[in-house]
Motif scaffolding. Structure first.
Motif: not given
Ligand code: SF4
Ligand code: SF4
Ligand code: FES
Lengths: 540, 364
Positions: A38-39, A436, A450-451, B149-151, B173, B197, B203-205, B219, B221, B273-275, B278
């Motif tokens: 993503p970055i 992602q 969270s993920l 985003t739910p997170i 974005r 949709e 993107i939950s970043c 956050e 959670m 990014c999200s990973k 989080f």
């Protein structure tokens, strides 16, 4: 990345991440960048929005970046050599290739030009499905631009023709003069954090650290001296994808697996599981009881990355620090301590007391790392190899003053269709990839609350028209089968995949997609053909 | 780097009596900073272009009646700027008062306490809770609504409407996933729904959470965080993809409780990014292996000691090497482990096992 290594003498990203958004043209293929990197995708979007950069996306899926792209070439999976040859054909035909660059820095142009002669845009359209006029337009954009950067990922390499795909990409970059300059280059985006480092430091069967061939007497002598041992073999070892059949044939009796989960990540995963069940002695070292660890005779608990010191090398060859933030959890130990203890118990005299001491040995044996040390990384934040001595600033882009192997080798490559194509019995093409929110086989990410909220289970992406043909509704469970096995999975109907193509990821153990994929290997890189295999679906 | 070589025109202006020369296109704020003059800011964020929403950065320009925001006003030749006056002080004080009239001054349980730009400004402008009773503002009640985003969870009561979150999402974005809706006391940040949709563009970043000055985006959670002064921040490299972003593990009592970044640091320059942002709770997951396991007579894995496990491992590898030769052994190293560990691993396989049968999953 065997393809790049044969052409340029090195398999890393030729240029830096920061340079990407300064290119005039970005061609990106075989990667859903928004999901996987993503970055980098953000940088690409910024560049396109600034209006300074044009974007060409070549991908069978309607990936997110397609919305930003000036050109979207939607090839049939497995036809990459054909469209790349087609681009070269049109560039040469319109005299847009960089003749000075080719004359000074490359060899093999005449053979290449002869090979791509027949790849007219119309001929290529027949193979790839890319409309001839789009291919022409994209070729002209690349041919006329000053700087084009070529980005690709596993979508290109995970084919039986993976090595050829990469070589073709390098051909295209070289004939347009796009190697060895700022904001150009051939740039593989690597999926796992330290793939680059693992390769650099010799976790490969044919080379010592620093890509020094095990068969090279000089290298052998050096490592025998530094390690103070006579027992080094000059015979290249076998790759991971050969190890598994090796077990079945009784050749491999004992195996040590550190931090990998091949039962989920390997193609044709059911074979891997069978083989690992059969092996005499299996040791798995990991932070969780992965599917692979469950098959082990001994499982060794390792510390996570938050619990240890060391370095990682990123895709752009930048060596950066990993720093211990907490003590090892429970009774676990850092991987290096466990390895060292086993070596000692087997009689070796290896005695490091810190990762920094190991790094200092790396500096002595690995010329491209020689000028890097922890102190410099601390001060400079990260250093890109090659960095041959302590005064060297590091190397943001490679091949500035020529290729390691002398001249850049242009190789004529003919298009070969994928090993397995859809037919009457298996009418759909399955491709696999990452998403992602998860990472590899999910051992880490699936345990992050969270993920896992964001993407809690596996799904098979299918085009609405195909869904209608097979009578499927959103969320239906199907049996997905290939010639090698079958799994149950829920369907997700989306236009992001083309008709005739289905997509899934390999993060989830409850739908082990690699039971279906094809372990036919690329003859050089020995990369299995994950990306393409023929399947059928049946509602259950 | 190869940038445009056109030399920019220089502009001369006077700020608080000092002559300053800056390139054309600079803002008054940038010019003031160059001269070492501090102008307070709040909505401005170092990673973002100016927003111009909060008006804390007001200055006076000779010949212009209305005070002007310094963060988003360009310098002009001969401009005379004043950054400090009683009028400006009072104006700035009013701005903070208005914000604090809405924002609950509930600092004790707030994880930002001690590392909060708003708190610092309240202190600087000498404001206490009693100072804005005069406004008698009824605190707006906001029913809980899902965020983009739910997170992530958004707390409209705490939000000071600085607009940083909207800005970061737009600048990163291209198309923003969130926007400011409503006006006055009812204004709040809202997810934008994508047309197709009906899913959000988000993107939950978590970039919006990163830039929020006041803990209004949190956050969902996330567990309890530590106070800034008891949190140790350890700079490290992300464990997920090959970009190698730089991030800080936030540690309290030997536990990783969150991840933050430093503006401008690393290839990611503070973004994640999200990973990366989080993906840390696995560290303290219940499933972590904590003891070596060995397969017992019934074929089940059971816990054992390190000494027993490692002696057994060494003995078995030695036996196989002796009975079947070095090439009957093989090792798979890991792209998730460090350089040092990969080096040591291949050294074990090559030197001690005596074979070159070593590989990793890079081919995948
Ligand atoms: S998480 Fe990222 S994409 Fe979602 S609203 Fe926040 S900044 Fe935008
Ligand atoms: S949520 Fe935070 S960043 Fe967004 S407007 Fe409110 S205070 Fe500013
Ligand atoms: S800092 Fe200038 S308006 Fe907010």
């Amino acid at each position: 990345m065997a393809g790049l290594a044969t052409v340029f003498g090195s398999g890393a990203m030729t240029n830096s991440i920061e340079e990407i958004e300064h290119a005039d043209v970005i061609l990106i293929t075989g990667t859903n960048t928004t999901e996987n990197h993503p970055i980098i995708a953000q940088g690409i979007k910024r560049a396109v929005e600034r209006g300074t950069t044009r974007l060409i996306v070549v991908d069978p899926r309607r990936i997110d970046l397609v919305d930003q792209a000036n050109y979207w070439l939607r090839q049939r999976p497995g036809t990459d050599v054909a469209w790349i040859n087609g681009l070269m054909h049109w560039i040469i035909k319109n005299d847009l290739h960089d003749k000075d660059y080719i004359a000074q820095r490359c060899e093999g142009f005449d053979e290449l030009a002869a090979e791509v002669e027949k790849y007219t845009p119309e001929y290529v359209e027949g193979i790839t499905g890319i409309p001839a006029k789009d291919l022409k337009a994209a070729a002209e954009v690349i041919g006329r631009a000053d700087r084009t950067t070529f980005l690709y990922a596993m979508g290109i390499t995970q084919h039986t023709t993976g090595t050829n795909n990469v070589k073709s990409m390098a051909n295209l970059a070289m004939i347009t003069g796009n190697v060895g300059r700022y904001a150009t280059g051939v740039n593989p985006l690597r999926g796992q954090n330290n793939v680059q480092g693992a390769c650099d430091l010799g976790a490969l069967p044919n080379v010592f650290p620093g890509y020094q061939p095990v068969s090279d007497p000089k290298a052998l002598k050096k490592f025998r001296e530094v390690w103070d041992t006579e027992s080094l073999s000059d015979k290249p070892g076998i790759t991971m994808t050969q190890m598994i059949p090796g077990i079945g044939e009784g050749k491999i009796k004992g195996m040590f697996i550190m931090g990998e989960n091949p039962v989920l990540s390997d193609p044709n995963a059911s074979h891997v599981e069978e083989a690992l069940e059969k092996i005499d002695f299996l040791v798995v070292q990991d932070i969780f009881l992965s599917e692979t660890a469950q098959l082990a005779d001994v499982v060794l608990p390792a510390a996570s990355w938050a619990e240890k010191d060391g370095t990682f090398t990123n895709s752009e060859r930048r060596v950066q620090r990993v720093r211990a933030a907490i003590d090892p959890v429970g009774g676990s130990f850092a991987d290096w301590r466990i390895i060292q203890r086993i070596a000692q118990l087997m009689g070796a005299n290896i005695n490091f007391s810190t990762p920094e001491q190991i790094f200092n040995e790396i500096r002595r044996t690995t010329p491209s790392y020689a000028g890097i040390n922890y102190g410099r990384i601390e001060r400079e934040g990260g250093i890109q190899w090659p960095c041959p001595d302590i005064d060297h600033p590091g190397t943001p882009y490679l091949h500035k003053d020529g290729f390691k192997r002398g001249k850049g080798l242009l190789t004529a490559i003919a298009y070969k269709p994928p090993v397995e194509l859809p037919d009457k019995d298996y009418p759909l093409l399955l491709t696999t990839g990452r998403m992602q929110f998860h990472y590899h086989t999910g051992t880490m990410t699936r345990r992050c609350k969270s993920l896992s909220t964001l993407a809690s289970g596996p799904a098979l992406d299918i085009n609405p028209e195909d869904a209608a043909t097979f009578g499927l509704l959103e969320g239906d469970s199907v049996r997905l089968s290939s010639r090698r096995g079958s799994i149950e999975i829920k369907v997700h109907i989306t236009k992001s995949v083309d008709r005739g193509v289905v997509f899934s990821t390999f993060h989830f153990s409850e739908a082990p997609i690699n039971r279906l994929t094809n372990d036919a290997l690329d003859p050089i890189a020995k990369i299995p053909e994950y990306k393409v295999c023929a399947v059928h679906v049946q509602k259950i | 780097m190869e940038k445009e070589s056109t030399i920019k025109k220089e502009i001369n202006l006077v700020i608080d009596g000092h002559t300053v020369t800056v390139p054309d296109g600079s803002t008054i704020l940038e010019a003031a900073r160059q001269a070492g003059i501090r102008v307070p800011t709040l909505c401005l964020h170092p990673a973002l272009s100016p927003i111009g929403a909060c008006r804390i950065c007001v200055v006076e320009i000779d010949g212009i009646d209305r005070p002007t925001t310094a963060c988003d006003t360009d310098v002009l030749e001969g401009m005379k700027v004043t950054t400090r006056s009683e009028r400006l002080f009072n104006l700035r004080r009013e701005v903070i008062k208005m914000i604090l009239a809405h924002h609950p001054l509930n600092c004790a349980p707030c994880p930002k306490n001690g590392d909060c730009e708003l708190q610092d400004l309240a202190y600087e402008y000498d404001l206490a809770a009693t100072d804005f009773n005069e406004y008698r503002i009824e605190t707006e009640q906001f029913p809980w609504k899902p965020f983009s985003t739910p997170i992530l969870d958004y707390h409209p009561q705490r939000c000071i409407l600085c607009g940083r979150c909207v800005k970061v999402c737009t600048e990163i974005r291209g198309l923003g996933a969130i926007t400011m809706e409503g006006s006055g006391a009812k204004a709040m940040i809202h997810p934008v729904m994508a047309d197709e949709e009906a899913t959000s563009r988000c993107i939950s970043c978590g970039e919006c959470m990163r830039v929020c000055p006041v803990n209004a985006i949190v956050e969902t959670m996330g567990g309890v965080r530590g106070k800034p002064w008891e949190t140790k921040k350890v700079l490290t490299t992300c464990a997920y993809c090959g970009v190698g972003c730089q991030l800080d593990l936030n540690v309290v009592n030997n536990r990783v409780v969150g991840i933050t970044t430093r503006d401008g640091i690393g290839v990611n320059k503070g973004r994640l990014c999200s990973k990366g942002r989080f993906g840390y709770t696995f560290i303290h997951s219940e499933d972590r292996l904590t003891k070596p396991l060995i397969r017992n007579r019934e074929g089940k894995l059971e816990e054992t000691t390190w000494t027993f496990a490692l002696t057994h491992v060494a003995r078995e590898f030695k036996r196989i090497k002796k009975e079947h030769g070095s090439d009957s052994l093989a090792g798979l190293s890991s792209a998730r482990c460090t350089n040092e560990e990969n080096y040591l691993f291949q050294r074990l396989i090559r030197q001690v096992f005596g074979t070159n049968n070593v590989d990793h999953c890079a081919r995948l």
